[in-house]
Design a protein around this motif. Structure first.
Motif, PDB file in Angstrom:
ATOM      1  N   PHE A   3       2.156   1.723  -3.481  1.00  0.00           N
ATOM      2  CA  PHE A   3       1.088   2.160  -4.378  1.00  0.00           C
ATOM      3  C   PHE A   3       0.798   3.653  -4.183  1.00  0.00           C
ATOM      4  N   ILE A   4       0.659   4.068  -2.933  1.00  0.00           N
ATOM      5  CA  ILE A   4       0.400   5.484  -2.634  1.00  0.00           C
ATOM      6  C   ILE A   4       1.570   6.335  -3.108  1.00  0.00           C
ATOM      7  N   GLY A   5       2.785   5.900  -2.810  1.00  0.00           N
ATOM      8  CA  GLY A   5       3.968   6.643  -3.225  1.00  0.00           C
ATOM      9  C   GLY A   5       4.076   6.769  -4.731  1.00  0.00           C
ATOM     10  N   THR A   6       3.749   5.715  -5.444  1.00  0.00           N
ATOM     11  CA  THR A   6       3.795   5.755  -6.906  1.00  0.00           C
ATOM     12  C   THR A   6       2.782   6.742  -7.463  1.00  0.00           C
ATOM     13  N   LEU A   7       1.582   6.738  -6.915  1.00  0.00           N
ATOM     14  CA  LEU A   7       0.569   7.703  -7.369  1.00  0.00           C
ATOM     15  C   LEU A   7       1.009   9.138  -7.113  1.00  0.00           C
ATOM     16  N   VAL A   8       1.562   9.387  -5.930  1.00  0.00           N
ATOM     17  CA  VAL A   8       2.033  10.735  -5.595  1.00  0.00           C
ATOM     18  C   VAL A   8       3.161  11.149  -6.532  1.00  0.00           C
TER      19      VAL A   8
ATOM     20  N   TRP B   3      10.445   6.883   2.490  1.00  0.00           N
ATOM     21  CA  TRP B   3       9.268   6.415   3.226  1.00  0.00           C
ATOM     22  C   TRP B   3       8.721   5.140   2.590  1.00  0.00           C
ATOM     23  N   MET B   4       8.696   5.102   1.267  1.00  0.00           N
ATOM     24  CA  MET B   4       8.171   3.923   0.581  1.00  0.00           C
ATOM     25  C   MET B   4       9.030   2.683   0.842  1.00  0.00           C
ATOM     26  N   GLU B   5      10.335   2.862   0.955  1.00  0.00           N
ATOM     27  CA  GLU B   5      11.250   1.740   1.112  1.00  0.00           C
ATOM     28  C   GLU B   5      11.507   1.351   2.559  1.00  0.00           C
ATOM     29  N   LYS B   6      10.983   2.137   3.488  1.00  0.00           N
ATOM     30  CA  LYS B   6      11.209   1.855   4.919  1.00  0.00           C
ATOM     31  C   LYS B   6      10.525   0.545   5.298  1.00  0.00           C
ATOM     32  N   LYS B   7      11.289  -0.289   5.989  1.00  0.00           N
ATOM     33  CA  LYS B   7      10.755  -1.579   6.432  1.00  0.00           C
ATOM     34  C   LYS B   7       9.736  -1.372   7.550  1.00  0.00           C
ATOM     35  N   PRO B   8       8.666  -2.141   7.557  1.00  0.00           N
ATOM     36  CA  PRO B   8       7.700  -2.002   8.648  1.00  0.00           C
ATOM     37  C   PRO B   8       8.294  -2.485   9.964  1.00  0.00           C
ATOM     38  N   LYS B   9       7.853  -1.866  11.032  1.00  0.00           N
ATOM     39  CA  LYS B   9       8.326  -2.243  12.363  1.00  0.00           C
ATOM     40  C   LYS B   9       7.742  -3.618  12.729  1.00  0.00           C
ATOM     41  N   PRO B  10       8.569  -4.480  13.300  1.00  0.00           N
ATOM     42  CA  PRO B  10       8.044  -5.800  13.687  1.00  0.00           C
ATOM     43  C   PRO B  10       7.033  -5.666  14.824  1.00  0.00           C
TER      44      PRO B  10
ATOM     45  N   LEU C  82       0.834  -1.202   0.000  1.00  0.00           N
ATOM     46  CA  LEU C  82       0.000   0.000   0.000  1.00  0.00           C
ATOM     47  C   LEU C  82       0.871   1.256   0.000  1.00  0.00           C
ATOM     48  N   LYS C  83       1.956   1.234   0.771  1.00  0.00           N
ATOM     49  CA  LYS C  83       2.875   2.377   0.789  1.00  0.00           C
ATOM     50  C   LYS C  83       3.453   2.624  -0.606  1.00  0.00           C
TER      51      LYS C  83
END
Length: 72
Positions: A8-13, A63-70, A5-6
């Motif tokens: 996808f949103i980043g690509t649209l922006v 932001w798009m490439e940041k790994k999600p927090k476990p 989702l991140k």
């Protein structure tokens, strides 16, 4: 947030930003690079304008490439 989702949103922006950026550059280019302008100034303007779009998008790309927090 889900990484897909991140991205996808980043690509649209990014697509919207690049389109708007190109329209703005096309609008101001004739004022800066008009008839009688030296080829060096014209080359410099298009080189800077062609690369400058990446600077404002760098935080978005990070932001798009940041790994999600476990999750605990």
């Amino acid at each position: 947030m889900n990484p897909r989702l991140k991205k996808f949103i980043g690509t649209l922006v990014m697509v919207v930003f690049v389109i708007l950026y190109a329209l703005i550059v096309m609008a101001i280019a004739p004022r800066i690079v008009g008839p009688g302008t030296s080829k060096f100034l014209e080359l410099t303007f298009y080189l800077v304008a062609g690369l400058a779009w990446a600077l404002p998008l760098m935080p978005l790309i990070r932001w798009m490439e940041k790994k999600p927090k476990p999750r605990s």
